[in-house]
Design a protein around this motif. Structure first.
Motif, PDB file in Angstrom:
ATOM      1  N   PRO A 177       0.795  -1.237   0.000  1.00 57.05           N
ATOM      2  CA  PRO A 177       0.000   0.000   0.000  1.00 57.05           C
ATOM      3  C   PRO A 177       0.826   1.285   0.000  1.00 57.05           C
ATOM      4  O   PRO A 177       0.371   2.309  -0.518  1.00 57.05           O
ATOM      5  N   SER A 178       2.034   1.249   0.533  1.00 50.26           N
ATOM      6  CA  SER A 178       2.870   2.464   0.538  1.00 50.26           C
ATOM      7  C   SER A 178       3.254   2.884  -0.880  1.00 50.26           C
ATOM      8  O   SER A 178       3.636   4.028  -1.105  1.00 50.26           O
ATOM      9  N   GLY A 179       3.122   1.977  -1.839  1.00 50.25           N
ATOM     10  CA  GLY A 179       3.416   2.302  -3.240  1.00 50.25           C
ATOM     11  C   GLY A 179       2.296   3.083  -3.906  1.00 50.25           C
ATOM     12  O   GLY A 179       2.422   3.485  -5.063  1.00 50.25           O
ATOM     13  N   HIS A 180       1.203   3.295  -3.191  1.00 46.49           N
ATOM     14  CA  HIS A 180       0.063   4.034  -3.733  1.00 46.49           C
ATOM     15  C   HIS A 180      -0.382   5.128  -2.761  1.00 46.49           C
ATOM     16  O   HIS A 180      -1.456   5.047  -2.154  1.00 46.49           O
ATOM     17  N   PRO A 181       0.452   6.172  -2.593  1.00 49.69           N
ATOM     18  CA  PRO A 181       0.096   7.226  -1.629  1.00 49.69           C
ATOM     19  C   PRO A 181      -1.171   7.989  -2.006  1.00 49.69           C
ATOM     20  O   PRO A 181      -1.806   8.591  -1.148  1.00 49.69           O
ATOM     21  N   GLU A 225      -0.160   6.607   6.991  1.00 50.77           N
ATOM     22  CA  GLU A 225       0.444   5.352   7.446  1.00 50.77           C
ATOM     23  C   GLU A 225      -0.612   4.420   8.039  1.00 50.77           C
ATOM     24  O   GLU A 225      -0.559   3.207   7.848  1.00 50.77           O
ATOM     25  N   LYS A 226      -1.576   4.991   8.739  1.00 52.32           N
ATOM     26  CA  LYS A 226      -2.626   4.177   9.356  1.00 52.32           C
ATOM     27  C   LYS A 226      -3.444   3.447   8.283  1.00 52.32           C
ATOM     28  O   LYS A 226      -3.760   2.268   8.423  1.00 52.32           O
ATOM     29  N   LYS A 227      -3.776   4.123   7.196  1.00 54.58           N
ATOM     30  CA  LYS A 227      -4.529   3.501   6.103  1.00 54.58           C
ATOM     31  C   LYS A 227      -3.679   2.443   5.395  1.00 54.58           C
ATOM     32  O   LYS A 227      -4.182   1.394   4.997  1.00 54.58           O
ATOM     33  N   GLN A 228      -2.396   2.741   5.245  1.00 52.14           N
ATOM     34  CA  GLN A 228      -1.494   1.766   4.620  1.00 52.14           C
ATOM     35  C   GLN A 228      -1.414   0.500   5.462  1.00 52.14           C
ATOM     36  O   GLN A 228      -1.471  -0.614   4.933  1.00 52.14           O
ATOM     37  N   GLN A 229      -1.297   0.671   6.771  1.00 53.56           N
ATOM     38  CA  GLN A 229      -1.203  -0.475   7.665  1.00 53.56           C
ATOM     39  C   GLN A 229      -2.489  -1.303   7.647  1.00 53.56           C
ATOM     40  O   GLN A 229      -2.440  -2.539   7.636  1.00 53.56           O
ATOM     41  N   GLN A 263      -2.674  -5.197   6.408  1.00 54.09           N
ATOM     42  CA  GLN A 263      -3.250  -6.287   7.199  1.00 54.09           C
ATOM     43  C   GLN A 263      -4.311  -7.043   6.411  1.00 54.09           C
ATOM     44  O   GLN A 263      -4.416  -8.270   6.503  1.00 54.09           O
ATOM     45  N   ARG A 264      -5.113  -6.325   5.608  1.00 48.09           N
ATOM     46  CA  ARG A 264      -6.121  -6.980   4.766  1.00 48.09           C
ATOM     47  C   ARG A 264      -5.446  -7.900   3.752  1.00 48.09           C
ATOM     48  O   ARG A 264      -5.869  -9.042   3.543  1.00 48.09           O
ATOM     49  N   LEU A 265      -4.354  -7.442   3.161  1.00 48.91           N
ATOM     50  CA  LEU A 265      -3.614  -8.266   2.194  1.00 48.91           C
ATOM     51  C   LEU A 265      -2.991  -9.488   2.873  1.00 48.91           C
ATOM     52  O   LEU A 265      -2.992 -10.580   2.302  1.00 48.91           O
ATOM     53  N   PHE A 266      -2.493  -9.318   4.081  1.00 48.82           N
ATOM     54  CA  PHE A 266      -1.933 -10.460   4.827  1.00 48.82           C
ATOM     55  C   PHE A 266      -3.002 -11.519   5.096  1.00 48.82           C
ATOM     56  O   PHE A 266      -2.747 -12.712   5.017  1.00 48.82           O
ATOM     57  N   ARG A 267      -4.223 -11.077   5.419  1.00 47.41           N
ATOM     58  CA  ARG A 267      -5.309 -12.037   5.653  1.00 47.41           C
ATOM     59  C   ARG A 267      -5.638 -12.814   4.368  1.00 47.41           C
ATOM     60  O   ARG A 267      -5.922 -14.012   4.413  1.00 47.41           O
TER      61      ARG A 267
END
Length: 145
Positions: free
Chosen positions: A23-27, A33-37, A41-45
């Protein structure tokens, strides 16, 4: 890993992780940072779901695989049985996705049922029908042996 199922299950999350940007590749989409995190987490799931063998037939999870991303899938192995299993699970079903079965019984019932065939259900129905036909033929021809 045991048998052909292990490599297939392991390939799913690897392919997904290679195809999806952090997500950090799409600012523009995830400026904070909170939205990226949260997105990370959604991608990790999703990756956790992809690695589970029991999700091999879960259509929601399967839509996230390489084929769901519009890519062609390739698999290889030194064991010819594993190659055959991979072909049967990865390469062949997408070619028949959403198509009705072609066996004569299904053709007669097609007009009556009006059923929509999701995923590889039509292919599976044909495999069952023709597998039974081959078994019956073998029994007729060599059953006495």
């Amino acid at each position: 890993m045991v048998g052909a199922a292990g490599p297939l299950a392991a390939a799913r999350p690897v392919i997904f992780a290679q195809m999806v940007d952090d997500p950090s590749g799409h600012p523009d989409i995830f400026p904070a940072e909170k939205k990226q995190q949260k997105e990370r987490q959604r991608l990790f799931r999703i990756i956790e779901d992809l690695v589970k063998w029991e999700n091999a037939t879960n259509e929601t999870v399967l839509q996230l695989e390489a084929q769901g991303l519009g890519l062609e899938s390739y698999a290889s192995d030194l064991n010819p049985v594993a190659v055959l299993i991979n072909k049967a699970m990865i390469e062949i079903p997408p070619k028949f996705a959403g198509k009705p079965p072609v066996n004569p019984v299904a053709q007669r019932q097609k007009a009556q049922m009006g059923k929509r065939w999701r995923g590889a259900q039509g292919l599976a129905e044909d495999v069952r029908y023709y597998g039974q036909w081959m078994r019956d033929e073998a029994e007729t021809r060599i059953g006495h042996l």
